[in-house]
Scaffold this motif. Structure first.
Motif, mmCIF file in Angstrom:
data_model
loop_
_atom_site.group_PDB
_atom_site.id
_atom_site.type_symbol
_atom_site.label_atom_id
_atom_site.label_comp_id
_atom_site.label_asym_id
_atom_site.label_seq_id
_atom_site.Cartn_x
_atom_site.Cartn_y
_atom_site.Cartn_z
ATOM 1 N N SER A 180 0.836 -1.209 0.000
ATOM 2 C CA SER A 180 0.000 0.000 0.000
ATOM 3 C C SER A 180 0.864 1.250 0.000
ATOM 4 O O SER A 180 0.586 2.216 -0.714
ATOM 5 N N LEU A 181 1.913 1.243 0.797
ATOM 6 C CA LEU A 181 2.822 2.393 0.850
ATOM 7 C C LEU A 181 3.488 2.627 -0.495
ATOM 8 O O LEU A 181 3.565 3.762 -0.986
ATOM 9 N N LYS A 182 3.948 1.559 -1.115
ATOM 10 C CA LYS A 182 4.699 1.695 -2.375
ATOM 11 C C LYS A 182 3.801 2.076 -3.540
ATOM 12 O O LYS A 182 4.259 2.709 -4.503
ATOM 13 N N THR A 183 2.537 1.686 -3.473
ATOM 14 C CA THR A 183 1.613 2.045 -4.545
ATOM 15 C C THR A 183 1.190 3.499 -4.441
ATOM 16 O O THR A 183 0.801 4.114 -5.420
ATOM 17 N N THR A 184 1.289 4.045 -3.246
ATOM 18 C CA THR A 184 0.849 5.415 -3.002
ATOM 19 C C THR A 184 1.803 6.440 -3.578
ATOM 20 O O THR A 184 1.391 7.448 -4.146
ATOM 21 N N PRO A 188 7.878 6.331 -0.368
ATOM 22 C CA PRO A 188 6.980 6.238 0.788
ATOM 23 C C PRO A 188 7.702 6.326 2.121
ATOM 24 O O PRO A 188 8.847 5.883 2.263
ATOM 25 N N THR A 189 7.015 6.901 3.092
ATOM 26 C CA THR A 189 7.522 6.968 4.461
ATOM 27 C C THR A 189 6.401 6.584 5.411
ATOM 28 O O THR A 189 5.229 6.860 5.145
ATOM 29 N N ILE A 190 6.758 5.965 6.508
ATOM 30 C CA ILE A 190 5.772 5.631 7.530
ATOM 31 C C ILE A 190 6.353 5.929 8.899
ATOM 32 O O ILE A 190 7.529 5.675 9.163
ATOM 33 N N ASP A 212 10.178 -2.009 8.970
ATOM 34 C CA ASP A 212 11.409 -1.889 8.175
ATOM 35 C C ASP A 212 11.220 -2.602 6.837
ATOM 36 O O ASP A 212 11.734 -3.688 6.595
ATOM 37 N N PHE A 213 10.458 -1.967 5.946
ATOM 38 C CA PHE A 213 10.174 -2.535 4.634
ATOM 39 C C PHE A 213 11.203 -2.045 3.619
ATOM 40 O O PHE A 213 11.615 -0.881 3.654
ATOM 41 N N LYS A 214 11.566 -2.914 2.692
ATOM 42 C CA LYS A 214 12.482 -2.520 1.629
ATOM 43 C C LYS A 214 11.835 -1.449 0.759
ATOM 44 O O LYS A 214 10.694 -1.581 0.327
ATOM 45 N N GLY A 215 12.554 -0.362 0.527
ATOM 46 C CA GLY A 215 12.039 0.714 -0.309
ATOM 47 C C GLY A 215 11.133 1.684 0.413
ATOM 48 O O GLY A 215 10.526 2.557 -0.212
ATOM 49 N N VAL A 216 11.031 1.543 1.748
ATOM 50 C CA VAL A 216 10.182 2.429 2.548
ATOM 51 C C VAL A 216 11.024 3.013 3.678
ATOM 52 O O VAL A 216 11.747 2.292 4.367
ATOM 53 N N GLU A 217 10.921 4.325 3.863
ATOM 54 C CA GLU A 217 11.615 4.966 4.986
ATOM 55 C C GLU A 217 10.695 4.938 6.198
ATOM 56 O O GLU A 217 9.580 5.464 6.158
ATOM 57 N N SER A 218 11.149 4.293 7.258
ATOM 58 C CA SER A 218 10.328 4.190 8.461
ATOM 59 C C SER A 218 11.103 4.707 9.664
ATOM 60 O O SER A 218 12.320 4.566 9.751
ATOM 61 N N SER A 219 10.366 5.314 10.592
ATOM 62 C CA SER A 219 11.001 5.816 11.808
ATOM 63 C C SER A 219 9.970 5.984 12.911
ATOM 64 O O SER A 219 8.761 6.042 12.653
ATOM 65 N N TRP A 220 10.462 6.057 14.130
ATOM 66 C CA TRP A 220 9.615 6.290 15.298
ATOM 67 C C TRP A 220 9.344 7.778 15.429
ATOM 68 O O TRP A 220 10.248 8.597 15.306
ATOM 69 N N LEU A 221 8.085 8.128 15.648
ATOM 70 C CA LEU A 221 7.715 9.517 15.897
ATOM 71 C C LEU A 221 7.518 9.693 17.396
ATOM 72 O O LEU A 221 6.626 9.076 17.979
ATOM 73 N N PRO A 222 8.331 10.520 18.050
ATOM 74 C CA PRO A 222 8.247 10.672 19.513
ATOM 75 C C PRO A 222 7.022 11.482 19.959
ATOM 76 O O PRO A 222 7.133 12.412 20.757
ATOM 77 N N LEU A 223 5.859 11.124 19.429
ATOM 78 C CA LEU A 223 4.630 11.819 19.789
ATOM 79 C C LEU A 223 4.058 11.150 21.038
ATOM 80 O O LEU A 223 3.305 10.183 20.966
ATOM 81 N N THR A 224 4.448 11.656 22.189
ATOM 82 C CA THR A 224 4.028 11.128 23.484
ATOM 83 C C THR A 224 3.116 12.140 24.171
ATOM 84 O O THR A 224 3.114 13.327 23.801
#
Length: 564
Positions: A180-184, A188-190, A212-224
């Motif tokens: 879904s991310l790559k088609t968008t 893509p980032t999540i 941690d998907f190949k071709g997708v940038e992923s990271s933790w958002l420190p929204l606490t």
């Protein structure tokens, strides 16, 4: 009661080939041309994942390198800090706690686990353990925790290896999210939001690894919750105290210094930067835990949306698991404001009704107040995020037998539709222009509850692979699902008996599946003082969608609960 044996079959959901191809071929190669188009992947919890802390979820119990457990140590420095920084004015609890901890320290030297502490504490003074306030209990446990380090003194992280998952259905769901991310978009980032956890810093490693998907940038958002308060009031220098006051966590700067540093850096950049960061993300995932905690990063203490909440609502892809799914309920529909469920069992719901109050503490034993117990059905009247407005979402559904708690909440709030998602299963909701469709992927299925009155209505069961049409009149199995149904199988009819303890374990799902496979028109079951009648009507239909033990689709099976 053994209505239907939950046997293993060779069936596996082909989420990518069947569902992803179906939807995205219809909507085009880049489906998100405007802000009106969105995909929700709503997981019912237990997204069984192999990690260094969960080897039981790995193929052949393979041990992945990385952090294996949280560690604790009872030494003089820790006990001295507890004595000095005790979070309440209750000196009696402090004195008795220090006495118990000193005894445990004499018996258990060196690094130990949380379970070691709690078992020893229960043996010595279980009454004291139960009498501690949440703040006192969390303070003690957090203060005793020590950082888990590598040989080079860097923080050891939990490592995830989804390729080693022993549950294929979990990978089907993750594959769908990645696709879904790559088609968008081409880049893509999540972002992972772990606010459902009391300690969101502890969960960050797992969700970064999960996404941690190949071709997708992923990271933790420190929204606490602490960051939400600090960044909107420009009190970033007070993050430590806000963390303690609003989240009930302590000593995190010692255990997760990198996460605390990232939270402070994000706060210092201000609200506009946070909003922009979210607006530039393709998708956001909310973790499991407590949806009432997640709500604290979406709405302030007065129930007003934070500046970034609207940006979250507009993301092309929103993913939730367990609490992260339940919090998606909200907004308004034809029946009014959609509430967010927060706690309760089916039996308590039928006996007590529902309460528009905060969920009781996880440590609540017996009575938590004048009326609320640990099992009471509670809900947030104003709802959660509001990305899902069709009705109320519930999770861990069939496994924890939550049909009647959802039905009671619908009846009490005037809502007509509820959606209960089984474990390791996802309800996918896609809106593209004027088109709205749902499907089910993963291991089991989704229960659709339609409420007519208190303890009265109809249930449907949508197995993995089912496609659901969304119309102004409601929700129905799509023609393509019905047309592709498997032939009926020969199976002995249900015995003429009243099935017992129906609201425990997954027995209600087993009975409904047995009715579907045998084309049974009626069944009666009992649990304590409750009698459950299940009746097929002219609107009831049964279809075998897949060959698994939960693969039989049910449409509009009437239910009625009576007391005797």
């Amino acid at each position: 009661m053994n209505i239907l044996k939950e046997q293993k079959t060779k069936y596996q959901t082909s989420a990518f080939s069947l569902v992803f191809g179906l939807f995205f071929a219809s909507f085009g190669s880049k489906v998100y041309a405007n802000d009106q188009q969105q995909t929700l992947v709503l997981v019912g919890g237990s997204l069984t994942t192999c990690s260094s802390m969960s080897p039981k979820n790995c193929l052949s119990n393979k041990q992945i390198s990385g952090k294996q457990t949280n560690q604790y140590r009872l030494n003089n420095d820790a006990l001295s800090a507890i004595k000095t920084n005790w979070p309440t004015k209750n000196k009696k609890n402090r004195q008795q706690t220090l006495k118990v901890l000193a005894q445990i320290a004499r018996e258990k030297s060196g690094v130990i686990t949380k379970s070691d502490i709690l078992w020893a504490w229960r043996d010595l003074d279980n009454k004291l353990l139960n009498e501690l306030t949440d703040s006192e209990y969390n303070f003690v446990i957090d203060s005793l925790e020590v950082a888990v380090l590598n040989t080079d003194s860097t923080r050891q992280k939990e490592q995830v290896s989804t390729s080693d998952n022993n549950e294929r259905a979990a990978n089907d769901i993750l594959d769908f999210v990645a696709a879904s991310l790559k088609t968008t978009t081409e880049s893509p980032t999540i972002l992972a939001v772990t606010a459902s956890s009391r300690d969101p810093y502890e969960s960050a490693d797992f969700y970064e690894g999960l996404l941690d998907f190949k071709g997708v940038e992923s990271s933790w958002l420190p929204l606490t919750p602490a960051l939400a308060k600090a960044i909107t009031s420009k009190q970033c220098e007070s993050l430590d105290s806000l963390r303690t006051d609003s989240m009930g966590v302590f000593n995190r700067e010692t255990i997760y210094p990198d996460r605390i540093k990232a939270e402070k850096a994000l706060c210092d950049k201000g609200v506009d930067h946070l909003v922009e960061l979210i607006e530039n993300a393709t998708g956001i995932m909310f973790n499991g835990g407590d949806q009432s905690l997640t709500r604290k990063v979406l709405f302030d203490d007065n129930g007003k949306q934070y500046p970034w909440t609207h940006a979250i609502l507009q993301r092309p892809l929103l993913v939730g698991t367990s609490a992260g799914t339940a919090v998606q309920s909200g907004g308004k529909n034809a029946y009014g404001t959609v509430p967010m469920i927060s706690n309760g069992t089916s039996l308590a719901a039928m006996r007590e009704g529902s309460f528009a109050v905060s969920a009781p503490s996880e440590r609540c034993e017996n009575e938590c107040g004048d009326k609320i117990s640990a099992d009471s059905l509670t809900y947030e009247k104003q709802g959660g995020l509001g990305s899902f407005t069709y009705g109320v979402l519930d999770t861990h559904f069939s496994e924890r037998n939550r049909t009647m708690r959802l039905a009671r909440l619908l009846a009490d709030t005037g809502q007509q539709h509820g959606f209960g998602i089984d474990e390791t299963t996802a309800l996918v909701s896609i809106r593209a222009g004027e088109t709205a469709l749902m499907t089910v992927i993963g291991k089991s299925g989704v229960v659709h509850v339609k409420s007519d009155a208190k303890n009265n209505g109809a249930i449907s069961y949508w197995p993995a692979g089912a496609v659901i049409d969304v119309t102004k009149d409601g929700f129905n199995l799509a023609k393509r699902t019905v047309d592709n149904a498997l032939p009926s199988i020969k199976i002995p009819p249900l015995p003429m008996q009243r099935f017992g303890t129906i609201f425990s374990d997954a027995k209600l799902r087993s009975l409904v599946q047995a009715m579907c496979l045998t084309q049974e028109q009626q069944a009666v079951a009992q649990h304590d003082e409750f009698l459950l009648d299940l009746n097929a009507t002219d609107n009831t239909h049964y279809y075998r969608v897949n060959t698994s033990s939960t693969g039989c689709a049910v449409e509009n099976l009437a239910f009625k609960v009576k007391t005797f």
